[in-house]
Design a protein around this motif. Structure first.
Motif, PDB file in Angstrom:
ATOM      1  N   ILE A   1       0.910  -0.989   0.094  1.00  0.00           N
ATOM      2  CA  ILE A   1      -0.163   0.275   0.074  1.00  0.00           C
ATOM      3  C   ILE A   1       1.316   1.297   0.066  1.00  0.00           C
ATOM      4  O   ILE A   1       0.630   2.133  -0.509  1.00  0.00           O
ATOM      5  N   GLY A   2       2.159   1.475   0.964  1.00  0.00           N
ATOM      6  CA  GLY A   2       2.763   2.595   0.543  1.00  0.00           C
ATOM      7  C   GLY A   2       3.660   2.293  -0.430  1.00  0.00           C
ATOM      8  O   GLY A   2       3.272   3.871  -0.770  1.00  0.00           O
ATOM      9  N   PHE A   3       4.025   1.337  -1.126  1.00  0.00           N
ATOM     10  CA  PHE A   3       4.734   1.567  -2.628  1.00  0.00           C
ATOM     11  C   PHE A   3       3.541   2.574  -3.461  1.00  0.00           C
ATOM     12  O   PHE A   3       3.539   2.827  -4.388  1.00  0.00           O
ATOM     13  N   GLY A   4       2.250   1.288  -3.534  1.00  0.00           N
ATOM     14  CA  GLY A   4       1.714   1.701  -5.150  1.00  0.00           C
ATOM     15  C   GLY A   4       0.716   3.773  -4.184  1.00  0.00           C
ATOM     16  O   GLY A   4       0.332   4.589  -5.535  1.00  0.00           O
TER      17      GLY A   4
ATOM     18  N   SER B   1       0.847   1.094  -9.548  1.00  0.00           N
ATOM     19  CA  SER B   1       0.853   1.530  -7.871  1.00  0.00           C
ATOM     20  C   SER B   1      -0.950   1.073  -8.137  1.00  0.00           C
ATOM     21  O   SER B   1      -1.143   0.760  -6.822  1.00  0.00           O
ATOM     22  N   PHE B   2      -1.942   1.091  -8.326  1.00  0.00           N
ATOM     23  CA  PHE B   2      -3.119   0.761  -8.404  1.00  0.00           C
ATOM     24  C   PHE B   2      -3.306  -1.126  -8.136  1.00  0.00           C
ATOM     25  O   PHE B   2      -4.232  -1.233  -6.894  1.00  0.00           O
ATOM     26  N   LEU B   3      -2.901  -1.866  -8.539  1.00  0.00           N
ATOM     27  CA  LEU B   3      -2.562  -3.006  -8.016  1.00  0.00           C
ATOM     28  C   LEU B   3      -1.802  -3.385  -7.301  1.00  0.00           C
ATOM     29  O   LEU B   3      -2.245  -4.116  -6.563  1.00  0.00           O
ATOM     30  N   SER B   4      -0.654  -3.026  -6.690  1.00  0.00           N
ATOM     31  CA  SER B   4      -0.225  -2.831  -5.130  1.00  0.00           C
ATOM     32  C   SER B   4      -0.739  -2.474  -4.962  1.00  0.00           C
ATOM     33  O   SER B   4      -1.092  -2.949  -3.465  1.00  0.00           O
ATOM     34  N   ILE B   5      -1.708  -0.944  -4.842  1.00  0.00           N
ATOM     35  CA  ILE B   5      -3.119  -0.784  -3.165  1.00  0.00           C
ATOM     36  C   ILE B   5      -3.952  -1.619  -3.230  1.00  0.00           C
ATOM     37  O   ILE B   5      -4.066  -2.561  -1.833  1.00  0.00           O
TER      38      ILE B   5
END
Length: 219
Positions: free
Chosen positions: A29-32, A60-64
């Motif tokens: 979440i932090g990375f996204g 970024s969306f996928l990571s979140i």
């Protein structure tokens, strides 16, 4: 696995699942969020480097999204958290393999680079290990819910009945014959065959060895 979802997993296992899912989810979440804050293009194949990893809007969306799933698994805990960790870990490993091939092509829509591939392998194996802990290994404790489920399935197995041919089992005669042999009753066919053999040896009419009636006459 067909487990009772109303029953919580062992408390020690539950803590491991929650820690693995929660830490990984917060990192993602932090990375996204960092990628969205600098407003990266959605499908830029080059991307921008954040914390040593290249990213774009899609990644970024996928990571979140994946991070939120893991945080939700941390909140719910138990068997659900274990299953989510195993599934997400396997997806990360598969993503590393696929993007290792795509990162030098025009289809690199997630802007992967070699550090991203290594990150996918490491995080995937780590999250999968958290999810598999106390679930697929041998020598589990007696109060382990997964061991109890396996033992209950093993006890529930019923051995299949022995197949029988027409008139009974092959090579063992019919059911009536086995019951008669067990009761000690004579077999008239055996007596008739013995009489036929004696007649053939004497050259005369066949003799039948039978039981004596109650009045003393031979059958």
């Amino acid at each position: 696995m067909d487990l009772d979802t109303k029953r919580r997993a062992d408390r020690r296992l539950d803590i491991v699942y929650r820690i693995g899912a929660g830490l990984t989810g917060l990192v993602l979440i932090g990375f996204g969020t960092a990628g969205l804050m600098i407003r990266l293009p959605l499908f830029d194949t080059q991307g921008e480097v954040i914390a040593g990893l290249s990213t774009n809007g899609a990644l970024s969306f996928l990571s979140i999204a994946i991070g939120s799933l893991l945080v939700g698994a941390m909140v719910l805990g138990g068997i659900f958290a274990s299953t989510v960790c195993v599934a997400v870990g396997a997806a990360f490993v598969a993503s590393g393999l696929v993007n290792l091939y795509l990162m030098s092509t025009d289809f690199n829509i997630l802007a992967f680079s070699m550090p991203n591939v290594i990150f996918s392998f490491v995080v995937g194996l780590m999250v999968m290990t958290f999810g598999m802990y106390g679930r697929f290994s041998g020598g589990l404790a007696e109060d382990n819910p997964f061991r109890q489920h396996r033992e209950s399935r093993h006890r529930g197995r019923v051995p299949a009945p022995r197949a029988e041919g027409v008139g009974g089992s092959v090579g063992h005669g019919s059911t009536d014959e086995r019951l008669r042999d067990a009761a000690g009753e004579p077999d008239h066919r055996v007596e008739q065959q013995a009489g036929a053999r004696d007649a053939a040896a004497d050259g005369g009419a066949p003799r039948v060895r039978g039981r004596h009636r109650a009045d003393g006459a031979a059958e």
